[in-house]
Structures are given as C-alpha cells and as structure tokens.
Design a protein around this motif. Structure first.
Motif, PDB file in Angstrom:
ATOM      1  N   UNK A  39       7.214 -39.722  14.145  1.00  0.00           N
ATOM      2  CA  UNK A  39       6.223 -40.797  14.208  1.00  0.00           C
ATOM      3  C   UNK A  39       4.989 -40.483  13.375  1.00  0.00           C
ATOM      4  N   UNK A  40       4.835 -39.214  13.037  1.00  0.00           N
ATOM      5  CA  UNK A  40       3.685 -38.779  12.227  1.00  0.00           C
ATOM      6  C   UNK A  40       4.004 -38.842  10.729  1.00  0.00           C
ATOM      7  N   UNK A  41       5.200 -39.307  10.405  1.00  0.00           N
ATOM      8  CA  UNK A  41       5.618 -39.351   8.999  1.00  0.00           C
ATOM      9  C   UNK A  41       5.760 -40.795   8.537  1.00  0.00           C
ATOM     10  N   UNK A  42       5.573 -41.011   7.241  1.00  0.00           N
ATOM     11  CA  UNK A  42       5.865 -42.329   6.666  1.00  0.00           C
ATOM     12  C   UNK A  42       6.412 -42.114   5.257  1.00  0.00           C
ATOM     13  N   UNK A  43       7.472 -42.834   4.951  1.00  0.00           N
ATOM     14  CA  UNK A  43       8.069 -42.713   3.623  1.00  0.00           C
ATOM     15  C   UNK A  43       7.640 -43.899   2.761  1.00  0.00           C
ATOM     16  N   UNK A  44       6.922 -43.598   1.693  1.00  0.00           N
ATOM     17  CA  UNK A  44       6.551 -44.623   0.713  1.00  0.00           C
ATOM     18  C   UNK A  44       7.707 -44.713  -0.269  1.00  0.00           C
ATOM     19  N   UNK A  45       8.208 -45.910  -0.475  1.00  0.00           N
ATOM     20  CA  UNK A  45       9.453 -46.041  -1.214  1.00  0.00           C
ATOM     21  C   UNK A  45       9.655 -47.495  -1.625  1.00  0.00           C
ATOM     22  N   UNK A  57      19.227 -41.952   3.020  1.00  0.00           N
ATOM     23  CA  UNK A  57      20.558 -41.553   3.507  1.00  0.00           C
ATOM     24  C   UNK A  57      20.468 -40.232   4.283  1.00  0.00           C
ATOM     25  N   UNK A  58      19.636 -39.314   3.788  1.00  0.00           N
ATOM     26  CA  UNK A  58      19.449 -38.037   4.504  1.00  0.00           C
ATOM     27  C   UNK A  58      18.819 -38.311   5.879  1.00  0.00           C
ATOM     28  N   UNK A  59      17.854 -39.245   5.917  1.00  0.00           N
ATOM     29  CA  UNK A  59      17.235 -39.601   7.202  1.00  0.00           C
ATOM     30  C   UNK A  59      18.270 -40.188   8.151  1.00  0.00           C
ATOM     31  N   UNK A  60      19.122 -41.039   7.600  1.00  0.00           N
ATOM     32  CA  UNK A  60      20.136 -41.702   8.430  1.00  0.00           C
ATOM     33  C   UNK A  60      21.135 -40.677   8.978  1.00  0.00           C
ATOM     34  N   UNK A  61      21.578 -39.762   8.099  1.00  0.00           N
ATOM     35  CA  UNK A  61      22.530 -38.721   8.529  1.00  0.00           C
ATOM     36  C   UNK A  61      21.973 -37.922   9.695  1.00  0.00           C
ATOM     37  N   UNK A  62      20.665 -37.655   9.653  1.00  0.00           N
ATOM     38  CA  UNK A  62      20.047 -36.831  10.691  1.00  0.00           C
ATOM     39  C   UNK A  62      19.401 -37.679  11.798  1.00  0.00           C
ATOM     40  N   UNK A  63      19.637 -38.985  11.771  1.00  0.00           N
ATOM     41  CA  UNK A  63      19.051 -39.906  12.760  1.00  0.00           C
ATOM     42  C   UNK A  63      17.545 -39.688  12.913  1.00  0.00           C
ATOM     43  N   UNK A  64      16.864 -39.644  11.777  1.00  0.00           N
ATOM     44  CA  UNK A  64      15.413 -39.472  11.804  1.00  0.00           C
ATOM     45  C   UNK A  64      14.768 -40.842  11.642  1.00  0.00           C
ATOM     46  N   UNK A  65      14.044 -41.245  12.659  1.00  0.00           N
ATOM     47  CA  UNK A  65      13.396 -42.559  12.623  1.00  0.00           C
ATOM     48  C   UNK A  65      12.011 -42.418  12.002  1.00  0.00           C
ATOM     49  N   UNK A  66      11.954 -42.706  10.709  1.00  0.00           N
ATOM     50  CA  UNK A  66      10.699 -42.557   9.960  1.00  0.00           C
ATOM     51  C   UNK A  66      10.327 -43.926   9.402  1.00  0.00           C
ATOM     52  N   UNK A  67       9.086 -44.301   9.611  1.00  0.00           N
ATOM     53  CA  UNK A  67       8.623 -45.595   9.089  1.00  0.00           C
ATOM     54  C   UNK A  67       8.714 -45.585   7.561  1.00  0.00           C
ATOM     55  N   UNK A  68       9.222 -46.677   6.998  1.00  0.00           N
ATOM     56  CA  UNK A  68       9.248 -46.796   5.541  1.00  0.00           C
ATOM     57  C   UNK A  68       8.228 -47.855   5.117  1.00  0.00           C
ATOM     58  N   UNK A  69       7.532 -47.560   4.037  1.00  0.00           N
ATOM     59  CA  UNK A  69       6.533 -48.509   3.518  1.00  0.00           C
ATOM     60  C   UNK A  69       6.890 -48.828   2.078  1.00  0.00           C
TER      61      UNK A  69
END
Ligand SMILES: N[C@@H](CCC(=O)N[C@@H](CS)C(=O)NCC(=O)O)C(=O)O
Length: 129
Positions: A39-45, A57-69
C-alpha cells in the motif's frame, strides 16, 4: 509511425491478456500483511509500455496489489512523476518508507528485483531427521 506504435501497443496488450500469469495464493493473513506493505508503493506506468507490462506481470505472478498510476491518461500522475522522480520515463516505482521518506525507482529490472527481494515468500524447506 504513430499507427505502427498503436498496433504494437494493442498487440502487447492482447498477448499480455492471453498469457496473463496466475498469481500465487497466500494465507489470508500473510496476504493482508503484504497488502499493507505494498500500500506504500505506487507504479507510474502506462498500459501498452512493454517494460511496464513486464513489471505488472511480475506483480501479478507474486499477487502484489500495487496501485498503478497512468502517466498518459492522468496529468496529476505525470506531474507527480516529473516532480518526484525527475524524469518522465516509465515504469517508475514510488516507494514510501516507514519514516515517510520517498524513493523513486526507475528501470523495470531493478523494480522487479526490488519486489522479488522484498515480497516473495521464502521457500519452505523440509528437513529430515
Ligand atoms: N530500460 C528501461 C526502459 C524504459 C523505457 O524506455 N520506457 C519508455 C516507455 S516504453 C519511456 O518511458 N520512454 C520515455 C523516455 O525514455 O524518456 C526499463 O527497463 O525500464
């Protein structure tokens, strides 16, 4: 040129959709702890950027719920990236530390290494007596 880029972008999104990786399943309490940390991370993309797809895809493989902006669709995200990271380049991971300090990490491979070294569950090993 713009049309070719558009077509390539659509192809990337299509193949990413067809070959979406499966996420790992964790116990609910472990996933909740990880969700709190990510929750402390955000991916600018942006959607069709191949380097961003690689990170997502790496986030999805590891089930990491990171906000994307999305810096293409959202002016605020674009301004945040420029002001904070200093470069209008994606992907970029905004990392907020416990003390509130913020780091901006560019380079898809560095981002994936960071995620894998911080959030990938340790492999369970069994020992025999
Ligand atoms: N080596 C970088 C490449 C990133 C990259 O080239 N991203 C493109 C979008 S696909 C970009 O932001 N280009 C704008 C720029 O380089 O200023 C990585 O792996 O993250």
């Amino acid at each position: 040129m713009a049309i070719i880029r558009k077509i390539l972008g659509l192809l990337i999104l299509f193949f990413n959709w067809v070959f979406t990786p499966r996420g790992i399943k964790r116990d609910a309490d472990i996933q909740a702890t990880i969700d709190e940390q990510t929750g402390k991370l955000a991916l600018y993309q942006y959607a069709a950027c191949p380097f961003c797809v690689k990170v997502r895809r790496a986030m999805k493989r590891q089930s990491l719920n990171i906000e994307t902006r999305d810096v293409k669709r959202c002016n605020t995200a674009r301004e945040q990236l420029l002001a904070g990271g200093g470069d209008l380049k994606v992907p970029c991971l905004r990392i907020e530390d416990k003390d509130g300090s913020v780091n901006w990490m560019y380079e898809s491979s560095d981002i994936i290494n960071y995620l894998e070294s911080n959030f990938v569950a340790p492999v369970r090993t069994t020992t025999t007596a």
